[in-house]
Design an enzyme around this catalytic site. Structure first.
Site, PDB file in Angstrom:
ATOM      1  N   THR A 165      13.596   1.522  -7.730  1.00 15.80           N
ATOM      2  CA  THR A 165      12.944   2.755  -7.999  1.00 15.80           C
ATOM      3  C   THR A 165      13.031   3.515  -6.383  1.00 15.80           C
ATOM      4  O   THR A 165      14.650   3.793  -6.757  1.00 15.80           O
ATOM      5  CB  THR A 165      11.844   2.763  -7.515  1.00 15.80           C
ATOM      6  OG1 THR A 165      11.357   1.792  -6.257  1.00 15.80           O
ATOM      7  CG2 THR A 165      11.147   2.551  -8.673  1.00 15.80           C
ATOM      8  N   THR A 202       6.320  -6.050  -3.130  1.00 12.70           N
ATOM      9  CA  THR A 202       6.288  -4.786  -4.131  1.00 12.70           C
ATOM     10  C   THR A 202       7.523  -4.706  -4.729  1.00 12.70           C
ATOM     11  O   THR A 202       8.416  -4.929  -4.365  1.00 12.70           O
ATOM     12  CB  THR A 202       6.444  -3.662  -3.391  1.00 12.70           C
ATOM     13  OG1 THR A 202       4.971  -3.522  -2.830  1.00 12.70           O
ATOM     14  CG2 THR A 202       6.669  -2.357  -4.748  1.00 12.70           C
ATOM     15  N   ASN A 408       8.375   7.624   2.358  1.00 16.85           N
ATOM     16  CA  ASN A 408       6.619   7.592   1.745  1.00 16.85           C
ATOM     17  C   ASN A 408       6.631   9.138   2.255  1.00 16.85           C
ATOM     18  O   ASN A 408       4.968   9.048   1.071  1.00 16.85           O
ATOM     19  CB  ASN A 408       6.745   6.955   2.738  1.00 16.85           C
ATOM     20  CG  ASN A 408       6.769   4.961   2.279  1.00 16.85           C
ATOM     21  OD1 ASN A 408       6.388   4.548   0.531  1.00 16.85           O
ATOM     22  ND2 ASN A 408       7.527   4.628   2.800  1.00 16.85           N
TER      23      ASN A 408
END
Length: 413
Positions: A165, A202, A408
């Site tokens: 990602t 994560t 982010n």
């Protein structure tokens, strides 16, 4: 991949291990990736890995109380000791998506089973990406069919790209391990760059080997190695909804890993080195990161040692100082104080890159120029000693810079 896999000073690479590189998986496994249009940025976003019918496995999942749909489906519907096929999508986490999300994860499982000729209960489902957005099941099904057509022994690169990602770098390897009984191969692919906390991270990680392991041995070795690697890293102190690590063993080498044998010890050392390097690669790739630190804490109270290590690793003040190469050890002391609140002064010692800067809670003289120069390296050691002895822990963490905020702040756009 021509660059060496093992690069960190914090990984002990056993003599039994040789870095093979390349795009092949361990014998017995095929992998592929395809573009299904799930990632807004485009690129490969559905991946498949399949092993033979005799594959055994071990799995570790997120500790989050808000697990994603693929985690729930795999936990409840798959034989986690006999995972033959893994299907992954990136670009959408399929988390916080309710019953529709569970239905889509189950459809992924069924479609991957049909595509690879595997029983549904032997398919693990994984997703990674944005949370709270319904997964486009039709796109995933198309992607599975396309990925099936791309599966091959040297498909590790395409599979790696399909699971990434915000990762800026690939995190994969293929190594050979020499055991008394013969040679075995271990391959691995990992993704992770943000929302990483030292209680897993994560991340998704898939490991394949042609060694012959029992499910019990695989579970034992994976559990121990995860505790020393992925459980020890932090980018931003945030626990993910989708964490999954899967170890699969095809047995194709014919070399059996017998419990409590020399082979088990050597294989375990190799697996430990691989997972530690992958974990360090994740935090080095921590969204916008420039350097990484290791916090080693020693003392006479296990709980205090762990709290201090996590507090230092997750402190924005410590992390921003690390980003700037600034030996501002006062930020370390304040993090310790926050982790161990109370009216009594706790005499602590602090060293950075082997240079002691604080003794019994007070500043001491040291070579500031030498420490400033040492702080410019890519890996920085912080050592903290609390009163007493007997316990020690470590946490690896990334710095915190402008890049993290940029990535982010714009993540869903």
């Amino acid at each position: 991949m021509s660059a060496p896999f093992f690069t960190s000073k914090w990984v002990d690479v056993p003599d039994s291990l040789a870095d093979l590189g390349g795009d092949e998986l361990a014998p017995g496994f095929l992998a592929g990736g395809a573009a299904a249009g799930i990632k807004p940025s485009g690129g490969l976003d559905v991946g498949l890995i399949a092993g033979p019918a005799e594959t055994v496995s071990a799995v570790r999942f997120t500790a989050s109380s808000q697990p994603a749909a693929p985690v729930l489906v795999t936990r409840e519907r798959a034989r986690i000791d006999a995972i033959q096929t893994v299907v992954v999508n990136s670009g959408n986490a399929n988390a916080a998506t309710g019953r529709p999300g569970l239905d889509e994860a189950a459809r992924m499982q069924g479609a991957a089973a049909i595509a690879t000729g595997t029983g549904e209960d032997r398919v693990a489902v994984c997703s990674t990406g944005v949370i709270g957005v319904q997964l486009d099941g039709a796109a995933v099904l198309r992607g599975i069919l396309l990925a099936k057509g791309e599966m091959r022994r040297d498909g590790a690169a395409e599979f790696q790209q399909a699971i990434m990602t915000t990762d800026a770098t690939e995190k994969r390897c293929r190594v050979q391990v020499t055991l008394p009984e013969g040679e075995v191969t271990i391959s691995a692919q990992c993704k992770g760059a943000g929302m990483i906390q030292p209680n897993f991270a994560t991340m998704l990680c898939f490991i394949q080997t042609d060694a012959a392991l029992s499910a019990e041995t695989a579970d034992l070795l994976l559990g121990v190695c995860v505790q020393r690697s992925f459980d020890r890293v932090s980018v931003d102190g945030q626990l993910s909804t989708n964490d999954t690590v899967i170890l699969q063993a095809s047995g194709y080498s014919g070399v059996e890993i017998v419990p409590e044998s020399q082979a088990e010890a050597i294989f375990g050392q190799a697996l430990d080195a691989i997972l530690r390097q992958l974990a360090l690669m994740m935090i080095a790739d921590g969204e916008g990161a420039g350097r990484i630190g290791r916090g080693v804490v020693r003392g006479g109270d296990a709980g205090a040692v762990e709290r201090v290590a996590r507090a230092v690793a997750n402190s924005p003040l410590v992390k921003t100082a690390l980003h700037g190469g600034d030996a501002n050890w006062g930020r370390v002391v304040q993090a310790i104080g926050g982790a161990l609140p109370g009216p009594q002064m706790i005499p602590v010692d602090v060293s950075i890159e082997g240079v002691q800067v604080c003794s019994a809670g007070a500043a001491i003289r040291y070579d500031e120029a030498a420490l400033a120069a040492a702080m410019q390296g890519p890996e920085i050691d912080y050592e903290i000693t609390l009163p007493g002895g007997g316990y020690e822990t470590e946490v690896f963490f990334s710095d915190l810079g402008h890049g993290y905020i940029t990535i982010n702040a714009e993540y869903t756009t």
